[in-house]
Design a protein around this motif. Structure first.
Motif, PDB file in Angstrom:
ATOM      1  N   LEU A  79      47.442  43.275  38.826  1.00  0.00           N
ATOM      2  CA  LEU A  79      47.358  43.974  40.083  1.00  0.00           C
ATOM      3  C   LEU A  79      46.865  45.661  40.413  1.00  0.00           C
ATOM      4  CD1 LEU A  79      50.673  43.574  42.110  1.00  0.00           C
ATOM      5  CD2 LEU A  79      49.024  43.198  42.925  1.00  0.00           C
ATOM      6  N   ASN A  80      46.806  45.992  39.428  1.00  0.00           N
ATOM      7  CA  ASN A  80      46.615  47.496  39.478  1.00  0.00           C
ATOM      8  C   ASN A  80      44.538  47.722  39.360  1.00  0.00           C
ATOM      9  OD1 ASN A  80      48.531  49.397  38.615  1.00  0.00           O
ATOM     10  ND2 ASN A  80      49.422  48.019  36.976  1.00  0.00           N
ATOM     11  N   ARG A  81      44.716  46.619  38.570  1.00  0.00           N
ATOM     12  CA  ARG A  81      43.073  46.452  38.713  1.00  0.00           C
ATOM     13  C   ARG A  81      42.322  46.485  39.627  1.00  0.00           C
ATOM     14  NH1 ARG A  81      43.646  43.616  33.612  1.00  0.00           N
ATOM     15  NH2 ARG A  81      43.635  41.452  34.534  1.00  0.00           N
ATOM     16  N   LEU A  82      43.317  45.388  40.286  1.00  0.00           N
ATOM     17  CA  LEU A  82      42.834  45.439  41.961  1.00  0.00           C
ATOM     18  C   LEU A  82      42.418  46.326  42.632  1.00  0.00           C
ATOM     19  CD1 LEU A  82      41.866  43.736  44.767  1.00  0.00           C
ATOM     20  CD2 LEU A  82      43.961  42.797  44.657  1.00  0.00           C
ATOM     21  N   GLY A  83      43.990  47.310  42.376  1.00  0.00           N
ATOM     22  CA  GLY A  83      44.011  48.329  43.044  1.00  0.00           C
ATOM     23  C   GLY A  83      42.787  48.861  42.218  1.00  0.00           C
ATOM     24  N   GLN A  84      42.009  49.631  41.327  1.00  0.00           N
ATOM     25  CA  GLN A  84      41.537  50.085  40.750  1.00  0.00           C
ATOM     26  C   GLN A  84      40.232  50.330  41.034  1.00  0.00           C
ATOM     27  OE1 GLN A  84      42.215  49.741  37.211  1.00  0.00           O
ATOM     28  NE2 GLN A  84      44.232  51.384  36.803  1.00  0.00           N
ATOM     29  N   TRP A  85      40.379  49.062  41.345  1.00  0.00           N
ATOM     30  CA  TRP A  85      38.889  48.487  42.328  1.00  0.00           C
ATOM     31  C   TRP A  85      38.200  48.901  43.691  1.00  0.00           C
ATOM     32  CZ3 TRP A  85      37.859  45.464  46.627  1.00  0.00           C
ATOM     33  CH2 TRP A  85      36.375  44.465  46.295  1.00  0.00           C
ATOM     34  N   LEU A  86      39.451  48.633  43.833  1.00  0.00           N
ATOM     35  CA  LEU A  86      39.970  49.169  45.279  1.00  0.00           C
ATOM     36  C   LEU A  86      39.576  50.720  45.869  1.00  0.00           C
ATOM     37  CD1 LEU A  86      42.733  47.298  46.912  1.00  0.00           C
ATOM     38  CD2 LEU A  86      40.504  46.825  48.111  1.00  0.00           C
ATOM     39  N   GLY A  96      43.626  56.987  40.353  1.00  0.00           N
ATOM     40  CA  GLY A  96      45.016  55.686  39.454  1.00  0.00           C
ATOM     41  C   GLY A  96      46.233  56.187  41.097  1.00  0.00           C
ATOM     42  N   GLY A  97      45.658  56.494  42.323  1.00  0.00           N
ATOM     43  CA  GLY A  97      46.389  56.367  43.409  1.00  0.00           C
ATOM     44  C   GLY A  97      46.348  55.698  44.114  1.00  0.00           C
ATOM     45  N   PHE A 102      49.144  51.104  46.464  1.00  0.00           N
ATOM     46  CA  PHE A 102      49.068  49.292  46.649  1.00  0.00           C
ATOM     47  C   PHE A 102      50.214  48.606  46.436  1.00  0.00           C
ATOM     48  CE2 PHE A 102      46.577  45.508  44.804  1.00  0.00           C
ATOM     49  CZ  PHE A 102      47.222  44.715  46.395  1.00  0.00           C
ATOM     50  N   VAL A 103      50.129  48.797  45.050  1.00  0.00           N
ATOM     51  CA  VAL A 103      50.633  48.325  43.919  1.00  0.00           C
ATOM     52  C   VAL A 103      52.721  48.762  44.442  1.00  0.00           C
ATOM     53  CG1 VAL A 103      52.161  47.487  41.598  1.00  0.00           C
ATOM     54  CG2 VAL A 103      49.903  47.749  41.676  1.00  0.00           C
ATOM     55  N   VAL A 153      48.159  52.568  50.750  1.00  0.00           N
ATOM     56  CA  VAL A 153      49.482  51.823  51.740  1.00  0.00           C
ATOM     57  C   VAL A 153      49.062  50.491  52.335  1.00  0.00           C
ATOM     58  CG1 VAL A 153      50.789  51.683  52.921  1.00  0.00           C
ATOM     59  CG2 VAL A 153      50.620  53.788  50.861  1.00  0.00           C
ATOM     60  N   LEU A 154      47.970  51.021  52.533  1.00  0.00           N
ATOM     61  CA  LEU A 154      47.415  50.265  53.585  1.00  0.00           C
ATOM     62  C   LEU A 154      46.349  49.240  53.381  1.00  0.00           C
ATOM     63  CD1 LEU A 154      44.235  51.810  56.411  1.00  0.00           C
ATOM     64  CD2 LEU A 154      43.592  49.848  55.022  1.00  0.00           C
ATOM     65  N   PHE A 155      46.151  48.926  51.941  1.00  0.00           N
ATOM     66  CA  PHE A 155      45.989  47.352  51.413  1.00  0.00           C
ATOM     67  C   PHE A 155      46.899  47.076  51.381  1.00  0.00           C
ATOM     68  CE2 PHE A 155      42.062  51.414  50.702  1.00  0.00           C
ATOM     69  CZ  PHE A 155      41.308  50.264  51.258  1.00  0.00           C
ATOM     70  N   SER A 156      48.046  47.112  50.808  1.00  0.00           N
ATOM     71  CA  SER A 156      49.275  46.221  50.913  1.00  0.00           C
ATOM     72  C   SER A 156      48.799  45.201  51.703  1.00  0.00           C
ATOM     73  CB  SER A 156      50.162  46.727  50.820  1.00  0.00           C
ATOM     74  OG  SER A 156      50.621  48.029  52.117  1.00  0.00           O
ATOM     75  N   ALA A 157      48.545  45.455  53.120  1.00  0.00           N
ATOM     76  CA  ALA A 157      48.353  44.494  54.593  1.00  0.00           C
ATOM     77  C   ALA A 157      47.515  43.088  53.890  1.00  0.00           C
ATOM     78  CB  ALA A 157      48.200  44.821  55.916  1.00  0.00           C
ATOM     79  N   ILE A 158      47.153  43.373  52.885  1.00  0.00           N
ATOM     80  CA  ILE A 158      46.324  41.919  53.081  1.00  0.00           C
ATOM     81  C   ILE A 158      47.339  41.323  52.358  1.00  0.00           C
ATOM     82  CG2 ILE A 158      44.101  41.143  51.658  1.00  0.00           C
ATOM     83  CD1 ILE A 158      42.637  43.587  52.123  1.00  0.00           C
ATOM     84  N   PRO A 159      47.609  41.193  51.358  1.00  0.00           N
ATOM     85  CA  PRO A 159      48.832  40.742  50.798  1.00  0.00           C
ATOM     86  C   PRO A 159      49.926  39.978  51.354  1.00  0.00           C
ATOM     87  CG  PRO A 159      48.648  42.931  49.411  1.00  0.00           C
ATOM     88  CD  PRO A 159      48.372  42.476  50.494  1.00  0.00           C
ATOM     89  N   VAL A 160      50.391  40.977  51.931  1.00  0.00           N
ATOM     90  CA  VAL A 160      51.965  40.307  53.213  1.00  0.00           C
ATOM     91  C   VAL A 160      51.054  39.488  54.183  1.00  0.00           C
ATOM     92  CG1 VAL A 160      53.142  41.281  54.913  1.00  0.00           C
ATOM     93  CG2 VAL A 160      52.599  42.826  52.698  1.00  0.00           C
ATOM     94  N   PHE A 161      49.716  39.530  54.648  1.00  0.00           N
ATOM     95  CA  PHE A 161      48.796  38.819  55.643  1.00  0.00           C
ATOM     96  C   PHE A 161      49.072  36.933  55.050  1.00  0.00           C
ATOM     97  CE2 PHE A 161      45.660  36.172  57.621  1.00  0.00           C
ATOM     98  CZ  PHE A 161      46.246  35.998  58.929  1.00  0.00           C
ATOM     99  N   LEU A 162      48.800  37.395  53.787  1.00  0.00           N
ATOM    100  CA  LEU A 162      48.268  36.115  52.926  1.00  0.00           C
ATOM    101  C   LEU A 162      49.216  35.224  52.468  1.00  0.00           C
ATOM    102  CD1 LEU A 162      45.073  37.021  50.246  1.00  0.00           C
ATOM    103  CD2 LEU A 162      45.132  35.756  52.584  1.00  0.00           C
ATOM    104  N   TYR A 163      50.646  36.126  51.853  1.00  0.00           N
ATOM    105  CA  TYR A 163      51.967  35.540  51.890  1.00  0.00           C
ATOM    106  C   TYR A 163      52.700  34.539  52.549  1.00  0.00           C
ATOM    107  CZ  TYR A 163      56.673  36.004  49.892  1.00  0.00           C
ATOM    108  OH  TYR A 163      58.584  36.476  49.325  1.00  0.00           O
ATOM    109  N   GLN A 164      52.654  35.825  53.276  1.00  0.00           N
ATOM    110  CA  GLN A 164      53.471  35.821  54.800  1.00  0.00           C
ATOM    111  C   GLN A 164      52.588  34.538  55.673  1.00  0.00           C
ATOM    112  OE1 GLN A 164      55.798  39.609  56.021  1.00  0.00           O
ATOM    113  NE2 GLN A 164      55.062  38.450  57.341  1.00  0.00           N
ATOM    114  N   GLY A 165      51.741  34.743  56.078  1.00  0.00           N
ATOM    115  CA  GLY A 165      50.757  33.422  56.625  1.00  0.00           C
ATOM    116  C   GLY A 165      50.898  32.075  55.921  1.00  0.00           C
TER     117      GLY A 165
END
Length: 238
Positions: A79-86, A96-97, A102-103, A153-165
């Motif tokens: 997850l941290n690697r994904l956040g750092q890629w973003l 690291g912000g 995101f995490v 924080v904005l990018f957390s919408a992506i896993p929320v959509f995938l998880y709940q969907g």
């Protein structure tokens, strides 16, 4: 539309995060105090969730086994690697912000009974009331998180959509696998395990100690599987 509630939830997080960025010039002392308040509120929520367990031994086993699995897999690092890629793609204001925002918010928004129950209600009855309520809560909290933790924080919408969907889509078949009573029991224990993880998130927000909460995520699966196993063992030895 089965995914309507999930879509609204994700959009609410995005809108809240963008609005929160407009408030990013809040003095550092105010932001620190606000984050401390959020941390305390998150811990209180986790305690409330954790106290609902009917089998605390299962909760402990789930956390221990799940944490071992998560550490071996390296979920937190992923997850941290994904956040750092973003962060590299978007350009964070500080190292690291984006990853931190995101995490942290991904875990807050994905762990808990409201997302699971709401997604299942969307899939089973096409009723989105729970997720609409969650969207309202997540949207407001995204404003605060984004103003303090940044645009990640904005990018957390992506896993929320995938998880709940995914839950919404799979829930159309869930009663072919488990009964209503079994499902209720599973949700109780999963919520309790999630509560402990929410407490850990609160501790991270307060910066009391760094806990690798993401590595505990497999504990939710262990708890879900542990309920029918426990019931089977109870019948076997009764």
């Amino acid at each position: 539309m089965i995914l309507l509630g999930t879509l609204v939830n994700a959009l609410a997080i995005i809108a809240g995060a963008l609005l929160g960025r407009l408030l990013s010039r809040i003095p550092e002392s105010v932001r620190k105090t606000v984050m401390q308040g959020i941390g305390l509120a998150v811990i209180l929520l986790g305690i409330k969730m954790g106290l609902g367990s009917d089998n605390f031994l299962l909760v402990i086993i789930s956390i221990v086994v799940g944490s071992i699995i998560g550490e071996v897999i390296g979920i937190e690092k992923g997850l941290n690697r994904l956040g750092q890629w973003l962060e590299k793609k978007v350009g964070g204001s500080k190292q690291g912000g984006i990853a931190t925002g995101f995490v942290t918010t991904t875990l807050v928004y994905c762990i808990g009974a409201m997302g699971v129950l709401g997604s299942m209600d969307s899939g089973l009855r096409n009723n989105h009331d729970i997720l609409f309520t969650k969207a309202l809560l997540d949207g407001f909290s995204a404003i605060i998180f984004s103003s303090t933790l940044g645009i990640g924080v904005l990018f957390s919408a992506i896993p929320v959509f995938l998880y709940q969907g995914l839950i919404a889509l799979l829930s159309t078949q869930i009663y072919n696998v488990v009964s209503q009573s079994m499902l209720d029991a599973i949700l109780v224990e999963v919520t309790a395990v999630g509560g402990l993880m929410i407490i850990a998130i609160g501790i991270n927000v307060l910066e009391l100690k760094k806990i690798n909460v993401a590595n505990m995520l497999p504990a939710l699966v262990i708890a879900a599987l542990g309920v029918p196993v426990t019931e089977w063992l109870g019948k076997l030895f009764s």
